[in-house]
Design an enzyme around this catalytic site. Structure first.
Site, mmCIF file in Angstrom:
data_model
loop_
_atom_site.group_PDB
_atom_site.id
_atom_site.type_symbol
_atom_site.label_atom_id
_atom_site.label_comp_id
_atom_site.label_asym_id
_atom_site.label_seq_id
_atom_site.Cartn_x
_atom_site.Cartn_y
_atom_site.Cartn_z
ATOM 1 N N ASN A 1 -12.173 -0.581 -5.386
ATOM 2 C CA ASN A 1 -11.977 -0.987 -6.773
ATOM 3 C C ASN A 1 -13.168 -1.818 -7.255
ATOM 4 O O ASN A 1 -13.410 -2.906 -6.731
ATOM 5 C CB ASN A 1 -10.677 -1.803 -6.887
ATOM 6 C CG ASN A 1 -10.469 -2.420 -8.245
ATOM 7 O OD1 ASN A 1 -11.009 -1.957 -9.248
ATOM 8 N ND2 ASN A 1 -9.694 -3.492 -8.282
ATOM 9 N N TYR B 1 0.845 -1.199 0.000
ATOM 10 C CA TYR B 1 0.000 0.000 0.000
ATOM 11 C C TYR B 1 0.881 1.250 0.000
ATOM 12 O O TYR B 1 0.586 2.228 -0.687
ATOM 13 C CB TYR B 1 -0.930 0.002 1.216
ATOM 14 C CG TYR B 1 -2.000 -1.058 1.139
ATOM 15 C CD1 TYR B 1 -3.211 -0.812 0.507
ATOM 16 C CD2 TYR B 1 -1.801 -2.326 1.688
ATOM 17 C CE1 TYR B 1 -4.191 -1.786 0.423
ATOM 18 C CE2 TYR B 1 -2.773 -3.303 1.614
ATOM 19 C CZ TYR B 1 -3.963 -3.034 0.984
ATOM 20 O OH TYR B 1 -4.933 -4.002 0.895
ATOM 21 N N GLU C 1 -0.975 -16.752 -9.887
ATOM 22 C CA GLU C 1 -0.005 -15.901 -10.580
ATOM 23 C C GLU C 1 1.443 -16.210 -10.195
ATOM 24 O O GLU C 1 2.371 -15.601 -10.737
ATOM 25 C CB GLU C 1 -0.318 -14.431 -10.290
ATOM 26 C CG GLU C 1 -1.651 -13.998 -10.860
ATOM 27 C CD GLU C 1 -1.956 -12.527 -10.631
ATOM 28 O OE1 GLU C 1 -1.088 -11.795 -10.085
ATOM 29 O OE2 GLU C 1 -3.049 -12.094 -11.017
ATOM 30 N N CYS D 1 -6.153 -5.437 -7.747
ATOM 31 C CA CYS D 1 -5.963 -4.986 -6.368
ATOM 32 C C CYS D 1 -5.486 -6.133 -5.470
ATOM 33 O O CYS D 1 -4.932 -5.891 -4.398
ATOM 34 C CB CYS D 1 -7.233 -4.349 -5.821
ATOM 35 S SG CYS D 1 -8.690 -5.389 -5.889
ATOM 36 N N HIS D 2 -5.662 -7.373 -5.922
ATOM 37 C CA HIS D 2 -5.185 -8.517 -5.140
ATOM 38 C C HIS D 2 -3.657 -8.554 -5.061
ATOM 39 O O HIS D 2 -3.109 -9.251 -4.217
ATOM 40 C CB HIS D 2 -5.726 -9.841 -5.725
ATOM 41 C CG HIS D 2 -5.328 -10.099 -7.131
ATOM 42 N ND1 HIS D 2 -6.030 -9.564 -8.202
ATOM 43 C CD2 HIS D 2 -4.308 -10.826 -7.667
ATOM 44 C CE1 HIS D 2 -5.455 -9.962 -9.323
ATOM 45 N NE2 HIS D 2 -4.409 -10.720 -9.027
#
Length: 156
Positions: free
Chosen positions: A114, A90, A149, A122-123
């Site tokens: 979001n 963040y 990912e 945003c993850h």
């Protein structure tokens, strides 16, 4: 559409996708009376999401039209630059928009608002210590996306 994370509701119009909500998502969209189902508008989004969940797509290329304040849009634009398989904190997002360390909480609020989960990643935002924090669709789903990912190791 069905997904490995549960049902996904896509909303938008001819100009682009305005939201992507997962079932049981905090603050997510739900079908409203008066809405018109237009599946053809979302064919490409569904194709790309299917490829993403299959591990065949690492970057979405969709027209996005989310509603938000100028501040939120600036934060969301930073999310778009975080590559597949990588994460940021963040604080790093705050720095990228030129916000002070004191503004990290406001940045977190913008990320939490979001409306385009998964597509606008945003993850990929973690706490200062690298821990999983805040995700409107739940930390288990965040963990599953980051594992897909390659950002987190597979859990036994």
């Amino acid at each position: 559409m069905a997904s490995p994370l549960g049902e996904i509701l896509l909303t938008g119009d001819e100009s682009g996708l305005s939201s992507l909500s997962l079932s049981d998502q905090k603050g997510g969209q739900s079908v409203q009376s008066g809405w018109i189902a237009e599946p053809a508008l979302f064919t490409e989004a569904q194709r790309q999401l299917t490829a993403y969940f299959a591990g065949e797509l690492t970057r979405f290329q969709l027209d996005l039209r989310p509603a938000g304040t100028e501040f939120r849009r600036r934060v969301w634009e930073v999310l778009d630059t975080v590559p597949y398989g990588e994460t940021v904190t963040y604080g790093e997002v705050a720095a990228r928009i030129g916000a002070s360390r004191a503004a990290v909480r406001a940045v977190g609020g913008a990320i939490g608002a979001n409306p385009l989960l998964i597509v606008r990643p945003c993850h990929r935002v973690l706490g200062a210590d690298g821990g999983l924090t805040g995700y409107a669709a739940g930390l288990d789903r965040k963990r599953r996306l980051l594992t897909l990912e390659g950002s987190l190791p597979m859990r036994p």
